[in-house]
Design a protein around this motif. Structure first.
Motif, mmCIF file in Angstrom:
data_model
loop_
_atom_site.group_PDB
_atom_site.id
_atom_site.type_symbol
_atom_site.label_atom_id
_atom_site.label_comp_id
_atom_site.label_asym_id
_atom_site.label_seq_id
_atom_site.Cartn_x
_atom_site.Cartn_y
_atom_site.Cartn_z
ATOM 1 N N ARG A 29 0.828 -1.214 0.000
ATOM 2 C CA ARG A 29 0.000 0.000 0.000
ATOM 3 C C ARG A 29 0.861 1.263 0.000
ATOM 4 O O ARG A 29 0.589 2.212 -0.734
ATOM 5 C CB ARG A 29 -0.927 0.023 1.222
ATOM 6 C CG ARG A 29 -2.176 -0.803 1.075
ATOM 7 C CD ARG A 29 -3.169 -0.513 2.188
ATOM 8 N NE ARG A 29 -2.612 -0.730 3.517
ATOM 9 C CZ ARG A 29 -2.588 -1.894 4.153
ATOM 10 N NH1 ARG A 29 -3.085 -2.967 3.576
ATOM 11 N NH2 ARG A 29 -2.074 -1.988 5.364
ATOM 12 N N ILE A 30 1.894 1.267 0.832
ATOM 13 C CA ILE A 30 2.777 2.435 0.908
ATOM 14 C C ILE A 30 3.495 2.627 -0.423
ATOM 15 O O ILE A 30 3.552 3.740 -0.964
ATOM 16 C CB ILE A 30 3.795 2.281 2.054
ATOM 17 C CG1 ILE A 30 3.074 2.228 3.404
ATOM 18 C CG2 ILE A 30 4.804 3.415 2.026
ATOM 19 C CD1 ILE A 30 3.964 1.784 4.549
ATOM 20 N N ARG A 31 4.035 1.541 -0.948
ATOM 21 C CA ARG A 31 4.767 1.617 -2.220
ATOM 22 C C ARG A 31 3.861 2.143 -3.332
ATOM 23 O O ARG A 31 4.248 3.032 -4.093
ATOM 24 C CB ARG A 31 5.303 0.233 -2.575
ATOM 25 C CG ARG A 31 6.034 0.208 -3.903
ATOM 26 C CD ARG A 31 6.543 -1.175 -4.236
ATOM 27 N NE ARG A 31 7.698 -1.451 -3.399
ATOM 28 C CZ ARG A 31 7.842 -2.555 -2.668
ATOM 29 N NH1 ARG A 31 6.920 -3.486 -2.669
ATOM 30 N NH2 ARG A 31 8.920 -2.733 -1.940
ATOM 31 N N ARG A 32 2.659 1.607 -3.438
ATOM 32 C CA ARG A 32 1.718 2.014 -4.485
ATOM 33 C C ARG A 32 1.363 3.496 -4.337
ATOM 34 O O ARG A 32 1.318 4.239 -5.310
ATOM 35 C CB ARG A 32 0.457 1.149 -4.423
ATOM 36 C CG ARG A 32 -0.656 1.530 -5.362
ATOM 37 C CD ARG A 32 -0.367 1.609 -6.841
ATOM 38 N NE ARG A 32 0.559 0.648 -7.359
ATOM 39 C CZ ARG A 32 1.369 0.874 -8.401
ATOM 40 N NH1 ARG A 32 1.349 2.018 -9.036
ATOM 41 N NH2 ARG A 32 2.190 -0.045 -8.829
ATOM 42 N N PRO A 59 9.000 -1.015 4.997
ATOM 43 C CA PRO A 59 8.431 0.334 5.134
ATOM 44 C C PRO A 59 9.458 1.371 5.582
ATOM 45 O O PRO A 59 9.363 2.532 5.193
ATOM 46 C CB PRO A 59 7.340 0.150 6.195
ATOM 47 C CG PRO A 59 6.954 -1.282 6.095
ATOM 48 C CD PRO A 59 8.222 -2.010 5.755
ATOM 49 N N LYS A 60 10.429 0.966 6.369
ATOM 50 C CA LYS A 60 11.448 1.903 6.825
ATOM 51 C C LYS A 60 12.242 2.457 5.642
ATOM 52 O O LYS A 60 12.550 3.650 5.579
ATOM 53 C CB LYS A 60 12.373 1.206 7.817
ATOM 54 C CG LYS A 60 13.341 2.104 8.503
ATOM 55 C CD LYS A 60 14.094 1.310 9.561
ATOM 56 C CE LYS A 60 15.093 2.151 10.293
ATOM 57 N NZ LYS A 60 15.802 1.378 11.320
ATOM 58 N N SER A 61 12.565 1.616 4.684
ATOM 59 C CA SER A 61 13.262 2.066 3.475
ATOM 60 C C SER A 61 12.414 3.074 2.710
ATOM 61 O O SER A 61 12.921 4.085 2.218
ATOM 62 C CB SER A 61 13.587 0.883 2.571
ATOM 63 O OG SER A 61 14.401 -0.040 3.215
ATOM 64 N N ILE A 97 6.301 1.502 10.937
ATOM 65 C CA ILE A 97 7.667 1.820 11.335
ATOM 66 C C ILE A 97 7.690 2.241 12.801
ATOM 67 O O ILE A 97 6.642 2.462 13.407
ATOM 68 C CB ILE A 97 8.286 2.931 10.451
ATOM 69 C CG1 ILE A 97 7.487 4.218 10.550
ATOM 70 C CG2 ILE A 97 8.410 2.470 9.021
ATOM 71 C CD1 ILE A 97 8.127 5.376 9.824
ATOM 72 N N GLU A 98 8.891 2.357 13.346
ATOM 73 C CA GLU A 98 9.047 2.707 14.750
ATOM 74 C C GLU A 98 8.491 4.101 15.022
ATOM 75 O O GLU A 98 8.691 5.012 14.225
ATOM 76 C CB GLU A 98 10.529 2.698 15.159
ATOM 77 C CG GLU A 98 11.226 1.387 14.972
ATOM 78 C CD GLU A 98 11.816 1.246 13.563
ATOM 79 O OE1 GLU A 98 12.117 2.265 12.925
ATOM 80 O OE2 GLU A 98 11.946 0.104 13.119
#
Length: 120
Positions: A29-32, A59-61, A97-98
């Motif tokens: 989802r984040i990448r898209r 997701p951190k990347s 992510i953190e």
């Protein structure tokens, strides 16, 4: 030379990232969402950024690639609109992510600090 740099970026990212458990659906989802923000230009720099988004392993990347995405969007839509676009990704990262990367410290009273989006 640029293709060599792109290959090195990909290999280094894969080697340096530690295996971590994350939700593949959230990563997708984040990448898209990040790729959807990209303009439809076919320039070398755009393709390189799109490639980096596609090969990010967690997701951190992707969180750290927001800076590159923001710089690219600044060139096409201006700084304020680019900032709004990148900040719209914020909710996608919250559970992936953190909290320290989001500018939140556990046990601290008051609102979040740091890189938080403005209240609207």
């Amino acid at each position: 030379m640029r293709i060599f740099t792109t290959i090195l970026d990909t290999v280094a990212q894969r080697l340096m990232s530690e295996p971590a458990r994350h939700d593949p659906a959230a990563l997708s989802r984040i990448r898209r969402a990040m790729i959807d923000l990209m303009p439809n230009d076919a320039g070398w720099e755009d393709e390189r950024l799109r490639h980096r988004l596609l090969v990010a392993v967690d997701p951190k990347s992707l969180w750290f690639l927001r800076v590159d995405l923001h710089q690219r969007l600044c060139r096409s839509m201006g700084e304020e609109a680019a900032l709004d676009s990148v900040q719209s990704l914020w909710p996608l990262f919250e559970d992936s992510i953190e909290p320290s990367l989001l500018g939140k410290r556990p046990g601290r009273r008051g609102g979040p600090r740091g890189d938080t989006p403005p209240a609207r």
